[in-house]
Design a protein around this motif. Structure first.
Motif, PDB file in Angstrom:
ATOM      1  N   ALA A 286       0.821  -1.213   0.000  1.00 18.61           N
ATOM      2  CA  ALA A 286       0.000   0.000   0.000  1.00 18.61           C
ATOM      3  C   ALA A 286       0.855   1.264   0.000  1.00 18.61           C
ATOM      4  N   ARG A 287       1.982   1.233   0.719  1.00 17.98           N
ATOM      5  CA  ARG A 287       2.844   2.415   0.810  1.00 17.98           C
ATOM      6  C   ARG A 287       3.702   2.607  -0.433  1.00 17.98           C
ATOM      7  N   ASP A 288       4.396   1.544  -0.877  1.00 19.29           N
ATOM      8  CA  ASP A 288       5.378   1.664  -1.958  1.00 19.29           C
ATOM      9  C   ASP A 288       4.778   1.471  -3.348  1.00 19.29           C
ATOM     10  N   GLN A 289       3.775   0.618  -3.463  1.00 20.30           N
ATOM     11  CA  GLN A 289       3.071   0.362  -4.734  1.00 20.30           C
ATOM     12  C   GLN A 289       3.974  -0.227  -5.810  1.00 20.30           C
ATOM     13  N   GLY A 290       5.073  -0.840  -5.415  1.00 17.13           N
ATOM     14  CA  GLY A 290       5.972  -1.462  -6.378  1.00 17.13           C
ATOM     15  C   GLY A 290       7.413  -1.243  -5.986  1.00 17.13           C
ATOM     16  N   CYS A 291       8.333  -1.566  -6.883  1.00 11.05           N
ATOM     17  CA  CYS A 291       9.762  -1.384  -6.615  1.00 11.05           C
ATOM     18  C   CYS A 291      10.055   0.096  -6.366  1.00 11.05           C
ATOM     19  N   THR A 292      10.816   0.375  -5.316  1.00 13.05           N
ATOM     20  CA  THR A 292      11.067   1.759  -4.917  1.00 13.05           C
ATOM     21  C   THR A 292      12.348   2.339  -5.509  1.00 13.05           C
ATOM     22  N   PHE A 293      13.115   1.545  -6.272  1.00 12.07           N
ATOM     23  CA  PHE A 293      14.346   2.073  -6.862  1.00 12.07           C
ATOM     24  C   PHE A 293      13.996   3.125  -7.921  1.00 12.07           C
ATOM     25  N   PRO A 294      14.737   4.229  -7.981  1.00 14.05           N
ATOM     26  CA  PRO A 294      14.420   5.316  -8.922  1.00 14.05           C
ATOM     27  C   PRO A 294      14.260   4.827 -10.357  1.00 14.05           C
ATOM     28  N   GLY A 295      13.102   5.139 -10.947  1.00  8.34           N
ATOM     29  CA  GLY A 295      12.845   4.831 -12.344  1.00  8.34           C
ATOM     30  C   GLY A 295      12.234   3.474 -12.606  1.00  8.34           C
ATOM     31  N   CYS A 296      12.218   2.573 -11.624  1.00  7.56           N
ATOM     32  CA  CYS A 296      11.691   1.218 -11.843  1.00  7.56           C
ATOM     33  C   CYS A 296      10.178   1.212 -11.665  1.00  7.56           C
ATOM     34  N   ASP A 297       9.477   0.420 -12.500  1.00  6.34           N
ATOM     35  CA  ASP A 297       8.024   0.368 -12.380  1.00  6.34           C
ATOM     36  C   ASP A 297       7.517  -1.061 -12.170  1.00  6.34           C
ATOM     37  N   ARG A 298       8.380  -1.943 -11.642  1.00  3.94           N
ATOM     38  CA  ARG A 298       7.934  -3.303 -11.364  1.00  3.94           C
ATOM     39  C   ARG A 298       6.832  -3.278 -10.311  1.00  3.94           C
ATOM     40  N   PRO A 299       5.722  -4.003 -10.548  1.00  7.69           N
ATOM     41  CA  PRO A 299       4.606  -4.012  -9.596  1.00  7.69           C
ATOM     42  C   PRO A 299       4.954  -4.816  -8.347  1.00  7.69           C
ATOM     43  N   PRO A 300       4.142  -4.719  -7.305  1.00 10.11           N
ATOM     44  CA  PRO A 300       4.441  -5.392  -6.028  1.00 10.11           C
ATOM     45  C   PRO A 300       4.654  -6.895  -6.150  1.00 10.11           C
ATOM     46  N   ARG A 301       3.919  -7.546  -7.031  1.00  9.30           N
ATOM     47  CA  ARG A 301       4.038  -9.002  -7.101  1.00  9.30           C
ATOM     48  C   ARG A 301       5.402  -9.451  -7.602  1.00  9.30           C
ATOM     49  N   HIS A 302       6.190  -8.543  -8.167  1.00  7.84           N
ATOM     50  CA  HIS A 302       7.533  -8.879  -8.635  1.00  7.84           C
ATOM     51  C   HIS A 302       8.600  -8.449  -7.636  1.00  7.84           C
ATOM     52  N   CYS A 303       8.183  -8.040  -6.439  1.00  3.14           N
ATOM     53  CA  CYS A 303       9.117  -7.431  -5.499  1.00  3.14           C
ATOM     54  C   CYS A 303       9.297  -8.252  -4.223  1.00  3.14           C
ATOM     55  N   ASP A 304      10.482  -8.067  -3.618  1.00  5.21           N
ATOM     56  CA  ASP A 304      10.784  -8.619  -2.301  1.00  5.21           C
ATOM     57  C   ASP A 304      10.756  -7.476  -1.292  1.00  5.21           C
ATOM     58  N   ALA A 305      10.520  -7.825  -0.043  1.00  6.34           N
ATOM     59  CA  ALA A 305      10.642  -6.848   1.036  1.00  6.34           C
ATOM     60  C   ALA A 305      12.109  -6.825   1.474  1.00  6.34           C
TER      61      ALA A 305
END
Length: 375
Positions: A286-305
């Motif tokens: 809910a907070r990050d809405q996806g990868c937080t690295f600058p410029g990346c648009d990977r959705p949450p389901r592709h991300c690790d905490a």
């Protein structure tokens, strides 16, 4: 230039800086797009001498081309064309290919190379007809050092299912100001997609924690819209859904409400475990809405905490010590000098000094356009 690039390769500069290869380093350091960087690296490898572990030098892969280039007689495009056609030709063919390249454009060199290969190999015996493979599913796994090599044969049905799962995960990352075009080849993208698929399957075994439903979605809405049953909810896939459809969706899947705009207690399990539980992951989505690295648009389901302060260094497993990162950028953060911290609830990244001497902090404005570059 090629000698310097070859020296970076020889000294292992990429791994020392936390990058996959020298092409990635050049992309960030001199702002080349990945295609250009890869071309320069390939040319450098073909035209420069290689130093062996014993201290002796090996001649260049294309010695005739290297000599002509040293005289300034071939362009970069010509070098690439010669290297391309020589993959299908014996070493003794390099001399006529280079002589042709000195008098013709790169496209003509490629045509000449194909014609030369045909003439050299036209007397070879025709390959025997291949026997159709038996439609049996097979999988072979073998550890080689610290890598697991996997090869598989799938029947038509299983293969189609596997391809359908891999394709959406293997799409190239979008071009961004921070990283340019996706540098990965198709094989690399599909390999990373396979690894992502494994991560997705590992997360699937946590579904019973949410009540055993076949699917669990996170719907993010403001408190007012939730109370009035108006407006839109945002799924963890970033799709917008009218509030009127939320009730219908709830008939077929578990729905986890994340209410924004009110006070809520942060979930924090301290040092109890390294793994982020579903409750914390929902808040991160809910907070990050996806990868937080600058410029990346990977959705949450592709991300690790990711633990901002590494768990191995005493970091706690909590929302305030976490950020979502896709597999690619999660690896980069752990292996390079990029730094991440949470400023006012926003994951903020500081580049290495060799990349940005001012080390100006950056944030991801792709998923949050309202955020400034510097938090």
């Amino acid at each position: 230039m090629m000698q310097k690039i070859a020296e970076l390769e020889r000294r292992g500069a990429a791994s020392e800086l936390g990058y996959r290869n020298v092409a990635h380093v050049l992309r960030h350091a001199v702002r080349w797009d990945l295609k250009t960087a890869r071309q320069w690296v390939a040319r450098a490898e073909s035209l420069t001498r290689q130093l062996t572990p014993t201290g002796s030098f090996l001649e260049p892969e294309l010695p005739v081309t290297a000599a002509v280039v040293a005289e300034g007689a071939l362009s970069g495009e010509h070098i690439s064309a010669v290297a391309e056609v020589m993959k299908d030709l014996p070493p003794e063919a390099e001399q006529p290919v280079v002589e042709f390249a000195q008098a013709h454009e790169p496209s003509a060199v490629r045509s000449f190379g194909k014609e030369l290969a045909y003439r050299l190999y036209q007397q070879d015996a025709e390959p025997s007809e291949a026997v159709p493979p038996t439609p049996v599913n097979r999988l072979r796994m073998e550890w080689k050092g610290d890598q697991l090599e996997v090869s598989a044969k799938l029947d038509k049905i299983a293969g189609a299912k596997f391809e359908a799962m891999i394709d959406p995960l293997a799409k190239p990352r979008p071009t961004t100001p921070e990283e340019g075009q996706d540098p990965r080849s198709r094989a690399e993208r599909e390999g990373d997609a396979f690894a992502d698929l494994i991560d997705l399957m590992l997360r699937a075994d946590r579904l019973p924690e949410h009540g055993g439903e076949p699917v669990t979605l996170t719907l993010t809405m403001t408190y007012r819209e939730l109370a009035e049953q108006t407006g839109f909810a945002t799924l963890d896939t970033r799709e917008r859904m009218p509030a009127t459809l939320v009730r219908r969706l709830a008939c077929n899947a578990g729905v986890i409400p994340v209410v924004l705009g009110g006070r809520s207690e942060q979930v924090d399990i301290g040092r109890k475990t390294r793994t982020f539980p579903a409750s914390i992951r929902r808040l991160l989505v809910a907070r990050d809405q996806g990868c937080t690295f600058p410029g990346c648009d990977r959705p949450p389901r592709h991300c690790d905490a990711h633990h901002i302060r590494f768990w191995s260094e005493g970091g706690e497993t909590s929302v305030e010590n976490a950020a979502l990162l896709c597999r690619h950028h999660h690896t980069l953060i752990h292996q390079s000098e990029w730094e991440v911290r949470l400023l006012n609830g926003t994951p903020t990244f500081t580049p290495p000094a060799w990349l940005d001497p001012t080390r100006t902090p950056r944030t991801n404005t792709t998923t949050h356009p309202d955020r400034s570059q510097v938090a």
